[in-house]
Design a protein around this motif. Sequence first.
Motif, PDB file in Angstrom:
ATOM      1  N   MET A 111      32.112 -15.142  54.502  1.00  0.00           N
ATOM      2  CA  MET A 111      31.033 -14.161  54.609  1.00  0.00           C
ATOM      3  C   MET A 111      31.016 -13.137  53.471  1.00  0.00           C
ATOM      4  SD  MET A 111      30.260 -10.816  55.675  1.00  0.00           S
ATOM      5  CE  MET A 111      31.588 -10.312  56.771  1.00  0.00           C
ATOM      6  N   PRO A 112      32.160 -12.542  53.078  1.00  0.00           N
ATOM      7  CA  PRO A 112      32.107 -11.596  51.950  1.00  0.00           C
ATOM      8  C   PRO A 112      31.630 -12.229  50.648  1.00  0.00           C
ATOM      9  CG  PRO A 112      34.152 -11.333  53.184  1.00  0.00           C
ATOM     10  CD  PRO A 112      33.510 -12.573  53.690  1.00  0.00           C
ATOM     11  N   LEU A 113      31.861 -13.526  50.472  1.00  0.00           N
ATOM     12  CA  LEU A 113      31.374 -14.204  49.267  1.00  0.00           C
ATOM     13  C   LEU A 113      29.853 -14.268  49.275  1.00  0.00           C
ATOM     14  CD1 LEU A 113      33.904 -17.187  49.256  1.00  0.00           C
ATOM     15  CD2 LEU A 113      34.186 -14.924  48.259  1.00  0.00           C
ATOM     16  N   TRP A 114      29.287 -14.622  50.430  1.00  0.00           N
ATOM     17  CA  TRP A 114      27.831 -14.638  50.553  1.00  0.00           C
ATOM     18  C   TRP A 114      27.251 -13.245  50.359  1.00  0.00           C
ATOM     19  CZ3 TRP A 114      25.472 -19.098  50.327  1.00  0.00           C
ATOM     20  CH2 TRP A 114      26.086 -20.250  50.819  1.00  0.00           C
ATOM     21  N   ALA A 115      27.955 -12.234  50.880  1.00  0.00           N
ATOM     22  CA  ALA A 115      27.471 -10.861  50.738  1.00  0.00           C
ATOM     23  C   ALA A 115      27.395 -10.455  49.272  1.00  0.00           C
ATOM     24  CB  ALA A 115      28.379  -9.906  51.512  1.00  0.00           C
ATOM     25  N   ALA A 116      28.387 -10.888  48.474  1.00  0.00           N
ATOM     26  CA  ALA A 116      28.376 -10.570  47.046  1.00  0.00           C
ATOM     27  C   ALA A 116      27.185 -11.220  46.346  1.00  0.00           C
ATOM     28  CB  ALA A 116      29.684 -11.025  46.399  1.00  0.00           C
ATOM     29  N   VAL A 117      26.831 -12.423  46.796  1.00  0.00           N
ATOM     30  CA  VAL A 117      25.685 -13.123  46.203  1.00  0.00           C
ATOM     31  C   VAL A 117      24.373 -12.459  46.611  1.00  0.00           C
ATOM     32  CG1 VAL A 117      24.419 -15.301  46.130  1.00  0.00           C
ATOM     33  CG2 VAL A 117      26.924 -15.313  46.033  1.00  0.00           C
ATOM     34  N   PHE A 118      24.211 -12.198  47.910  1.00  0.00           N
ATOM     35  CA  PHE A 118      22.954 -11.639  48.411  1.00  0.00           C
ATOM     36  C   PHE A 118      22.732 -10.198  47.960  1.00  0.00           C
ATOM     37  CE2 PHE A 118      23.402 -14.787  52.089  1.00  0.00           C
ATOM     38  CZ  PHE A 118      22.544 -15.683  51.492  1.00  0.00           C
ATOM     39  N   SER A 119      23.802  -9.492  47.596  1.00  0.00           N
ATOM     40  CA  SER A 119      23.645  -8.098  47.184  1.00  0.00           C
ATOM     41  C   SER A 119      22.775  -7.968  45.933  1.00  0.00           C
ATOM     42  CB  SER A 119      25.016  -7.462  46.939  1.00  0.00           C
ATOM     43  OG  SER A 119      25.699  -8.138  45.898  1.00  0.00           O
ATOM     44  N   ARG A 120      22.626  -9.053  45.183  1.00  0.00           N
ATOM     45  CA  ARG A 120      21.752  -9.015  44.002  1.00  0.00           C
ATOM     46  C   ARG A 120      20.301  -8.761  44.391  1.00  0.00           C
ATOM     47  NH1 ARG A 120      23.689 -10.810  39.141  1.00  0.00           N
ATOM     48  NH2 ARG A 120      21.553 -11.268  38.495  1.00  0.00           N
ATOM     49  N   ILE A 121      19.937  -9.131  45.608  1.00  0.00           N
ATOM     50  CA  ILE A 121      18.558  -8.912  46.066  1.00  0.00           C
ATOM     51  C   ILE A 121      18.218  -7.425  46.051  1.00  0.00           C
ATOM     52  CG2 ILE A 121      16.973  -9.179  48.028  1.00  0.00           C
ATOM     53  CD1 ILE A 121      18.560 -11.650  48.828  1.00  0.00           C
ATOM     54  N   TRP A 122      19.216  -6.591  46.347  1.00  0.00           N
ATOM     55  CA  TRP A 122      18.993  -5.144  46.389  1.00  0.00           C
ATOM     56  C   TRP A 122      19.483  -4.457  45.131  1.00  0.00           C
ATOM     57  CZ3 TRP A 122      20.029  -7.966  50.835  1.00  0.00           C
ATOM     58  CH2 TRP A 122      19.065  -7.886  51.829  1.00  0.00           C
ATOM     59  N   GLY A 123      19.566  -5.215  44.024  1.00  0.00           N
ATOM     60  CA  GLY A 123      19.826  -4.616  42.731  1.00  0.00           C
ATOM     61  C   GLY A 123      21.279  -4.434  42.370  1.00  0.00           C
ATOM     62  N   TYR A 124      22.186  -5.033  43.111  1.00  0.00           N
ATOM     63  CA  TYR A 124      23.602  -4.902  42.772  1.00  0.00           C
ATOM     64  C   TYR A 124      24.078  -6.187  42.109  1.00  0.00           C
ATOM     65  CZ  TYR A 124      28.662  -4.833  43.259  1.00  0.00           C
ATOM     66  OH  TYR A 124      30.003  -4.914  43.004  1.00  0.00           O
ATOM     67  N   ALA A 125      24.585  -6.095  40.885  1.00  0.00           N
ATOM     68  CA  ALA A 125      25.085  -7.270  40.167  1.00  0.00           C
ATOM     69  C   ALA A 125      26.592  -7.387  40.362  1.00  0.00           C
ATOM     70  CB  ALA A 125      24.763  -7.160  38.679  1.00  0.00           C
ATOM     71  N   PRO A 126      27.087  -8.513  40.878  1.00  0.00           N
ATOM     72  CA  PRO A 126      28.531  -8.687  41.057  1.00  0.00           C
ATOM     73  C   PRO A 126      29.278  -8.543  39.732  1.00  0.00           C
ATOM     74  CG  PRO A 126      27.312 -10.394  42.225  1.00  0.00           C
ATOM     75  CD  PRO A 126      26.319  -9.660  41.380  1.00  0.00           C
ATOM     76  N   SER A 127      30.477  -7.981  39.799  1.00  0.00           N
ATOM     77  CA  SER A 127      31.315  -7.828  38.617  1.00  0.00           C
ATOM     78  C   SER A 127      31.950  -9.178  38.256  1.00  0.00           C
ATOM     79  CB  SER A 127      32.411  -6.799  38.893  1.00  0.00           C
ATOM     80  OG  SER A 127      33.285  -7.278  39.905  1.00  0.00           O
ATOM     81  N   SER A 128      32.626  -9.213  37.122  1.00  0.00           N
ATOM     82  CA  SER A 128      33.290 -10.450  36.713  1.00  0.00           C
ATOM     83  C   SER A 128      34.368 -10.860  37.710  1.00  0.00           C
ATOM     84  CB  SER A 128      33.899 -10.276  35.318  1.00  0.00           C
ATOM     85  OG  SER A 128      34.794  -9.171  35.297  1.00  0.00           O
ATOM     86  N   ARG A 129      35.039  -9.863  38.264  1.00  0.00           N
ATOM     87  CA  ARG A 129      36.046 -10.161  39.287  1.00  0.00           C
ATOM     88  C   ARG A 129      35.398 -10.779  40.524  1.00  0.00           C
ATOM     89  NH1 ARG A 129      39.685  -5.489  42.268  1.00  0.00           N
ATOM     90  NH2 ARG A 129      39.524  -6.360  44.342  1.00  0.00           N
ATOM     91  N   GLU A 130      34.245 -10.251  40.924  1.00  0.00           N
ATOM     92  CA  GLU A 130      33.554 -10.799  42.098  1.00  0.00           C
ATOM     93  C   GLU A 130      33.028 -12.206  41.826  1.00  0.00           C
ATOM     94  OE1 GLU A 130      31.893  -6.746  44.241  1.00  0.00           O
ATOM     95  OE2 GLU A 130      30.883  -7.517  42.472  1.00  0.00           O
ATOM     96  N   TRP A 131      32.519 -12.447  40.613  1.00  0.00           N
ATOM     97  CA  TRP A 131      32.070 -13.798  40.274  1.00  0.00           C
ATOM     98  C   TRP A 131      33.238 -14.783  40.320  1.00  0.00           C
ATOM     99  CZ3 TRP A 131      27.574 -15.353  41.030  1.00  0.00           C
ATOM    100  CH2 TRP A 131      26.434 -14.598  40.699  1.00  0.00           C
ATOM    101  N   LEU A 132      34.428 -14.325  39.897  1.00  0.00           N
ATOM    102  CA  LEU A 132      35.610 -15.173  39.985  1.00  0.00           C
ATOM    103  C   LEU A 132      35.927 -15.488  41.446  1.00  0.00           C
ATOM    104  CD1 LEU A 132      38.036 -16.593  38.719  1.00  0.00           C
ATOM    105  CD2 LEU A 132      39.261 -14.400  38.764  1.00  0.00           C
ATOM    106  N   GLY A 133      35.799 -14.470  42.296  1.00  0.00           N
ATOM    107  CA  GLY A 133      36.013 -14.686  43.721  1.00  0.00           C
ATOM    108  C   GLY A 133      35.014 -15.661  44.310  1.00  0.00           C
TER     109      GLY A 133
END
Length: 295
Positions: A111-133
């Motif tokens: 679930m937290p992985l999906w949350a990191a992906v969907f957060s882009r909808i509201w203007g939040y870009a995942p960091s490089s660490r999050e993309w690695l995750g």
Amino acid sequence: MKGQSVHFSRQHILIGLALFALYFIWGSTYLAMRIAIESLPPFMMAAIRFIVAGGVLYLWLRWRGKPAPTLRQWGGASLVGLFLLVIGNGGVAYAEQTVSSGVAALAVATMPLWAAVFSRIWGYAPSSREWLGILLGTVGVVVLNLGAEMRASPLGAMVLLLASASWAFGSLLGKHLPMPQGVMASAAQMLCGGVMLLGASWMHHEAIPQTIEPAAIYAVLYLIVFGSLIAYSAYLFLYNAVRPALATSYAFVNPLVAMILGAWLAGEALGHAEFYALVLIMLAVVLVLPLGRRR
């Protein structure tokens, strides 16, 4: 100073109890759901759980003088209830007909992985660490699907991933919708989700069983009292009392609890693929969680 010391220790006790509720109670609900659906159809079981829990909580809050949700707030609660409770929780109950409780908990831990992906909808870009995750978690999901249980139930695998993604999306969406204040939001979401689950039960032609095993009744009562009323309230308290990383750390503890209980009480066996997937997904969740960041 003495009064501050007492308050400080009391706060720490409450935080410890809340963490225990999230780690172990929510971790145990996967096995409780598995036991309940041995006698009750999955959507019917989930509908009973949330209608009763939501109804009791709503009546108690109204008795305490809390205002009833407005029409717009009921609409927001309905939409969040659809993603979290109908697709999210109802999907897990449906999948556990063919997938063990431990594997179900491991799949939902994405679930937290999906949350990191969907957060882009509201203007939040995942960091490089999050993309690695996210990348590591994707590999973990692939490995998980190589396991015997997921190969034997491709529909169960798809439903679990859909449920996890839906829970993440609904959690983010709920922050941008009109919602009742405090615990009333939980009551409204459970009531709306429970009614929709009742509709899903009718659409799937689920029949009321002629006999219900006592273990299933106890499991449903456990889900109502501990899984819905206590653990959900504990999550709301934690979210406002501690850093988000600690409040959401249940995501990588629940699968361990579910796997141990499943093996101990239900004789569920796990293969090498599930253990490898466990390591990969847990590492991925740690990378995605905002550890060490300011609130």
